[in-house]
Design a protein around this motif. Structure first.
Motif, PDB file in Angstrom:
ATOM      1  N   ALA A 238       6.451   8.907  13.359  1.00  0.00           N
ATOM      2  CA  ALA A 238       6.910   8.190  14.541  1.00  0.00           C
ATOM      3  C   ALA A 238       7.416   9.155  15.606  1.00  0.00           C
ATOM      4  O   ALA A 238       7.205   8.942  16.801  1.00  0.00           O
ATOM      5  N   GLU A 239       8.064  10.217  15.200  1.00  0.00           N
ATOM      6  CA  GLU A 239       8.558  11.196  16.155  1.00  0.00           C
ATOM      7  C   GLU A 239       7.416  11.978  16.780  1.00  0.00           C
ATOM      8  O   GLU A 239       7.500  12.399  17.927  1.00  0.00           O
ATOM      9  N   ALA A 240       6.335  12.195  16.063  1.00  0.00           N
ATOM     10  CA  ALA A 240       5.219  12.993  16.542  1.00  0.00           C
ATOM     11  C   ALA A 240       4.257  12.188  17.417  1.00  0.00           C
ATOM     12  O   ALA A 240       3.482  12.765  18.168  1.00  0.00           O
ATOM     13  N   LEU A 241       4.282  10.872  17.353  1.00  0.00           N
ATOM     14  CA  LEU A 241       3.353  10.025  18.105  1.00  0.00           C
ATOM     15  C   LEU A 241       3.756   9.976  19.574  1.00  0.00           C
ATOM     16  O   LEU A 241       4.825   9.502  19.921  1.00  0.00           O
ATOM     17  N   LEU A 242       2.881  10.499  20.448  1.00  0.00           N
ATOM     18  CA  LEU A 242       3.155  10.498  21.888  1.00  0.00           C
ATOM     19  C   LEU A 242       2.521   9.299  22.583  1.00  0.00           C
ATOM     20  O   LEU A 242       3.076   8.762  23.538  1.00  0.00           O
ATOM     21  N   LEU A 243       1.343   8.890  22.116  1.00  0.00           N
ATOM     22  CA  LEU A 243       0.602   7.820  22.776  1.00  0.00           C
ATOM     23  C   LEU A 243      -0.204   7.050  21.745  1.00  0.00           C
ATOM     24  O   LEU A 243      -0.819   7.643  20.857  1.00  0.00           O
ATOM     25  N   GLU A 244      -0.195   5.736  21.876  1.00  0.00           N
ATOM     26  CA  GLU A 244      -1.041   4.868  21.045  1.00  0.00           C
ATOM     27  C   GLU A 244      -1.533   3.742  21.934  1.00  0.00           C
ATOM     28  O   GLU A 244      -0.739   2.955  22.444  1.00  0.00           O
ATOM     29  N   VAL A 245      -2.853   3.696  22.151  1.00  0.00           N
ATOM     30  CA  VAL A 245      -3.453   2.720  23.059  1.00  0.00           C
ATOM     31  C   VAL A 245      -4.617   2.039  22.364  1.00  0.00           C
ATOM     32  O   VAL A 245      -5.447   2.704  21.749  1.00  0.00           O
ATOM     33  N   GLN A 246      -4.689   0.720  22.493  1.00  0.00           N
ATOM     34  CA  GLN A 246      -5.827  -0.041  21.974  1.00  0.00           C
ATOM     35  C   GLN A 246      -6.783  -0.264  23.133  1.00  0.00           C
ATOM     36  O   GLN A 246      -6.451  -0.937  24.100  1.00  0.00           O
ATOM     37  N   LEU A 247      -7.981   0.320  23.049  1.00  0.00           N
ATOM     38  CA  LEU A 247      -8.998   0.161  24.081  1.00  0.00           C
ATOM     39  C   LEU A 247      -9.967  -0.943  23.699  1.00  0.00           C
ATOM     40  O   LEU A 247     -10.030  -1.350  22.544  1.00  0.00           O
ATOM     41  N   GLN A 248     -10.732  -1.432  24.682  1.00  0.00           N
ATOM     42  CA  GLN A 248     -11.638  -2.557  24.429  1.00  0.00           C
ATOM     43  C   GLN A 248     -12.862  -2.156  23.623  1.00  0.00           C
ATOM     44  O   GLN A 248     -13.415  -2.966  22.887  1.00  0.00           O
ATOM     45  N   ASN A 249     -13.306  -0.918  23.770  1.00  0.00           N
ATOM     46  CA  ASN A 249     -14.544  -0.478  23.118  1.00  0.00           C
ATOM     47  C   ASN A 249     -14.265   0.584  22.073  1.00  0.00           C
ATOM     48  O   ASN A 249     -13.194   1.184  22.042  1.00  0.00           O
ATOM     49  N   ALA A 250     -15.263   0.829  21.256  1.00  0.00           N
ATOM     50  CA  ALA A 250     -15.157   1.852  20.213  1.00  0.00           C
ATOM     51  C   ALA A 250     -15.073   3.238  20.843  1.00  0.00           C
ATOM     52  O   ALA A 250     -15.660   3.493  21.891  1.00  0.00           O
ATOM     53  N   ILE A 251     -14.348   4.134  20.208  1.00  0.00           N
ATOM     54  CA  ILE A 251     -14.266   5.527  20.633  1.00  0.00           C
ATOM     55  C   ILE A 251     -15.222   6.303  19.738  1.00  0.00           C
ATOM     56  O   ILE A 251     -15.011   6.405  18.529  1.00  0.00           O
ATOM     57  N   ILE A 252     -16.263   6.852  20.338  1.00  0.00           N
ATOM     58  CA  ILE A 252     -17.298   7.545  19.571  1.00  0.00           C
ATOM     59  C   ILE A 252     -16.924   9.008  19.362  1.00  0.00           C
ATOM     60  O   ILE A 252     -17.152   9.569  18.308  1.00  0.00           O
ATOM     61  N   GLN A 253     -16.322   9.633  20.405  1.00  0.00           N
ATOM     62  CA  GLN A 253     -15.995  11.048  20.323  1.00  0.00           C
ATOM     63  C   GLN A 253     -14.873  11.361  21.297  1.00  0.00           C
ATOM     64  O   GLN A 253     -14.764  10.752  22.350  1.00  0.00           O
ATOM     65  N   VAL A 254     -14.009  12.304  20.913  1.00  0.00           N
ATOM     66  CA  VAL A 254     -12.966  12.805  21.817  1.00  0.00           C
ATOM     67  C   VAL A 254     -13.141  14.322  21.955  1.00  0.00           C
ATOM     68  O   VAL A 254     -13.493  14.994  21.005  1.00  0.00           O
ATOM     69  N   GLU A 255     -12.936  14.824  23.175  1.00  0.00           N
ATOM     70  CA  GLU A 255     -13.089  16.255  23.460  1.00  0.00           C
ATOM     71  C   GLU A 255     -11.965  16.691  24.380  1.00  0.00           C
ATOM     72  O   GLU A 255     -11.459  15.919  25.180  1.00  0.00           O
ATOM     73  N   VAL A 256     -11.603  17.965  24.273  1.00  0.00           N
ATOM     74  CA  VAL A 256     -10.599  18.584  25.121  1.00  0.00           C
ATOM     75  C   VAL A 256     -11.192  19.878  25.661  1.00  0.00           C
ATOM     76  O   VAL A 256     -11.835  20.616  24.926  1.00  0.00           O
ATOM     77  N   GLY A 257     -10.983  20.137  26.939  1.00  0.00           N
ATOM     78  CA  GLY A 257     -11.484  21.373  27.504  1.00  0.00           C
ATOM     79  C   GLY A 257     -11.429  21.359  29.013  1.00  0.00           C
ATOM     80  O   GLY A 257     -10.986  20.385  29.627  1.00  0.00           O
ATOM     81  N   LYS A 258     -11.874  22.418  29.611  1.00  0.00           N
ATOM     82  CA  LYS A 258     -11.975  22.498  31.066  1.00  0.00           C
ATOM     83  C   LYS A 258     -13.361  22.021  31.463  1.00  0.00           C
ATOM     84  O   LYS A 258     -14.363  22.642  31.125  1.00  0.00           O
ATOM     85  N   PHE A 259     -13.417  20.909  32.160  1.00  0.00           N
ATOM     86  CA  PHE A 259     -14.691  20.321  32.551  1.00  0.00           C
ATOM     87  C   PHE A 259     -14.956  20.701  34.002  1.00  0.00           C
ATOM     88  O   PHE A 259     -14.302  20.226  34.911  1.00  0.00           O
TER      89      PHE A 259
END
Length: 89
Positions: free
Chosen positions: A66-87
């Protein structure tokens, strides 16, 4: 004799019945914090997006997730992939 020792540093139990795949997890400084600490981003096929800021387990506390959780969001669609970087183009 082993040269390496494995141990739990941080863990989180996610929602029951959620489905994940190999592209569901990434690590990086997603909020561009000045400290440069990395966060763990997890997305599920059920549309749940979570961002954690992990820290080492404290043997005296049990509520580390609980202390480590910064964000929790329920989106309408499935999440297929998450990426982090300089786009950049």
């Amino acid at each position: 004799m082993s040269l390496f020792k494995a141990r739990d540093w941080w863990s989180a139990a996610l929602g029951e019945g959620e489905e994940f795949d190999q592209g569901c997890l990434c690590v990086g400084n997603v909020d561009n914090s000045s400290t440069g600490h990395d966060k763990v981003v997890v997305g599920s096929y059920m549309g749940m997006l979570r961002v954690f800021s992990p820290h080492a387990k404290d043997k005296t506390s049990e509520g580390g997730q609980a202390e480590a959780l910064l964000l929790e969001v329920q989106l309408q669609n499935a999440i297929i992939q998450v990426e982090v970087g300089k786009f950049v183009s």
